[in-house]
Scaffold this motif. Structure first.
Motif, PDB file in Angstrom:
ATOM      1  N   THR A   1       0.819  -1.206   0.000  1.00 33.05           N
ATOM      2  CA  THR A   1       0.000   0.000   0.000  1.00 33.05           C
ATOM      3  C   THR A   1       0.852   1.254   0.000  1.00 33.05           C
ATOM      4  OG1 THR A   1      -1.720  -1.192   1.169  1.00 33.05           O
ATOM      5  CG2 THR A   1      -1.803   1.189   1.262  1.00 33.05           C
TER       6      THR A   1
ATOM      7  N   TRP B   1       2.579   2.088  -3.332  1.00 31.46           N
ATOM      8  CA  TRP B   1       1.689   2.699  -4.326  1.00 31.46           C
ATOM      9  C   TRP B   1       1.418   4.163  -3.988  1.00 31.46           C
ATOM     10  CZ3 TRP B   1       0.975   1.057  -8.945  1.00 31.46           C
ATOM     11  CH2 TRP B   1       1.014  -0.298  -9.243  1.00 31.46           C
TER      12      TRP B   1
ATOM     13  N   VAL C   1      -4.719   3.111  -6.503  1.00 29.71           N
ATOM     14  CA  VAL C   1      -4.368   1.717  -6.204  1.00 29.71           C
ATOM     15  C   VAL C   1      -3.895   1.608  -4.755  1.00 29.71           C
ATOM     16  CG1 VAL C   1      -2.784  -0.182  -6.732  1.00 29.71           C
ATOM     17  CG2 VAL C   1      -3.882   1.072  -8.574  1.00 29.71           C
TER      18      VAL C   1
ATOM     19  N   SER D   1      -5.652  -0.555  -1.966  1.00 25.71           N
ATOM     20  CA  SER D   1      -4.888  -1.587  -1.252  1.00 25.71           C
ATOM     21  C   SER D   1      -5.100  -1.505   0.259  1.00 25.71           C
ATOM     22  CB  SER D   1      -3.403  -1.452  -1.572  1.00 25.71           C
ATOM     23  OG  SER D   1      -3.172  -1.713  -2.930  1.00 25.71           O
TER      24      SER D   1
ATOM     25  N   ASP E   1      -6.514  -5.099   0.284  1.00 24.24           N
ATOM     26  CA  ASP E   1      -5.276  -5.876   0.294  1.00 24.24           C
ATOM     27  C   ASP E   1      -5.247  -6.932  -0.814  1.00 24.24           C
ATOM     28  OD1 ASP E   1      -2.722  -6.465   1.190  1.00 24.24           O
ATOM     29  OD2 ASP E   1      -3.458  -8.061   2.518  1.00 24.24           O
TER      30      ASP E   1
ATOM     31  N   TRP F   1      -0.618  -8.869  -5.876  1.00 23.90           N
ATOM     32  CA  TRP F   1       0.085  -7.916  -6.735  1.00 23.90           C
ATOM     33  C   TRP F   1      -0.444  -7.899  -8.161  1.00 23.90           C
ATOM     34  CZ3 TRP F   1       2.836  -9.386 -11.010  1.00 23.90           C
ATOM     35  CH2 TRP F   1       3.180 -10.733 -11.130  1.00 23.90           C
TER      36      TRP F   1
ATOM     37  N   GLN G   1      -3.265  -5.587  -8.224  1.00 26.96           N
ATOM     38  CA  GLN G   1      -2.792  -4.206  -8.076  1.00 26.96           C
ATOM     39  C   GLN G   1      -2.335  -3.651  -9.420  1.00 26.96           C
ATOM     40  OE1 GLN G   1       0.147  -3.922  -4.970  1.00 26.96           O
ATOM     41  NE2 GLN G   1      -1.138  -5.044  -3.508  1.00 26.96           N
TER      42      GLN G   1
END
Length: 145
Positions: free
Chosen positions: A10, A13, A40, A44, A48, A51, A54
């Motif tokens: 997190t 990003w 993003v 996140s 959560d 990847w 994401q």
């Protein structure tokens, strides 16, 4: 390479988004990538995701932001509020003024507010009323009013 993507978190990003937004300040009109990365990061925090999700979310946000940004950029309020901004002479066309100095051999002057303008037109004595019919730079073309 997979380890690098797997470690995307997190905070990465959010920091990446802020860095991109800062860089995008140097190139006006391009700001969707930083916003996409920041979104993003916010997403996140809540979900959560893995990847892969994401990266996919970043791509979707970046692509979706382009038409949204273009629409916002085209709808500039106030762009036509003052059509004569930086075109002072054009704003004088159609107005009537009194000659300060006579028009002799096609040239004279007229005082408009605190400025003396050169005018061209048919010969006329000082004090005559003339109408501005054309503006060309700092020279006005007049006709008898």
């Amino acid at each position: 390479m997979a380890d690098m993507f797997a470690s995307l978190g997190t905070w990465n990003w959010l920091i990446f988004g802020l860095i991109l937004m800062g860089l995008e300040l140097l190139t006006p009109g391009v700001f969707w990538l930083g916003l996409a990365a920041f979104l993003v990061g916010v997403l996140s925090f809540a979900l959560d995701p893995v990847w892969q999700m994401q990266i996919l979310a970043f791509a979707v946000f970046a692509v979706a932001a382009v038409p949204l940004w273009r629409r916002m950029a085209q709808a500039k309020p106030g762009a036509d509020d003052n059509p004569f901004l930086n075109k002072r002479a054009d704003a004088l066309v159609g107005r009537v003024f009194t000659l300060e100095k006579p028009i002799v051999d096609g040239t004279g002057t007229v005082r408009i507010d605190d400025t003396v303008w050169r005018v061209t037109g048919p010969d006329a004595p000082a004090g005559s009323r003339v109408k501005v019919v054309k503006a060309d730079g700092a020279r006005l073309t007049v006709a008898a009013a």
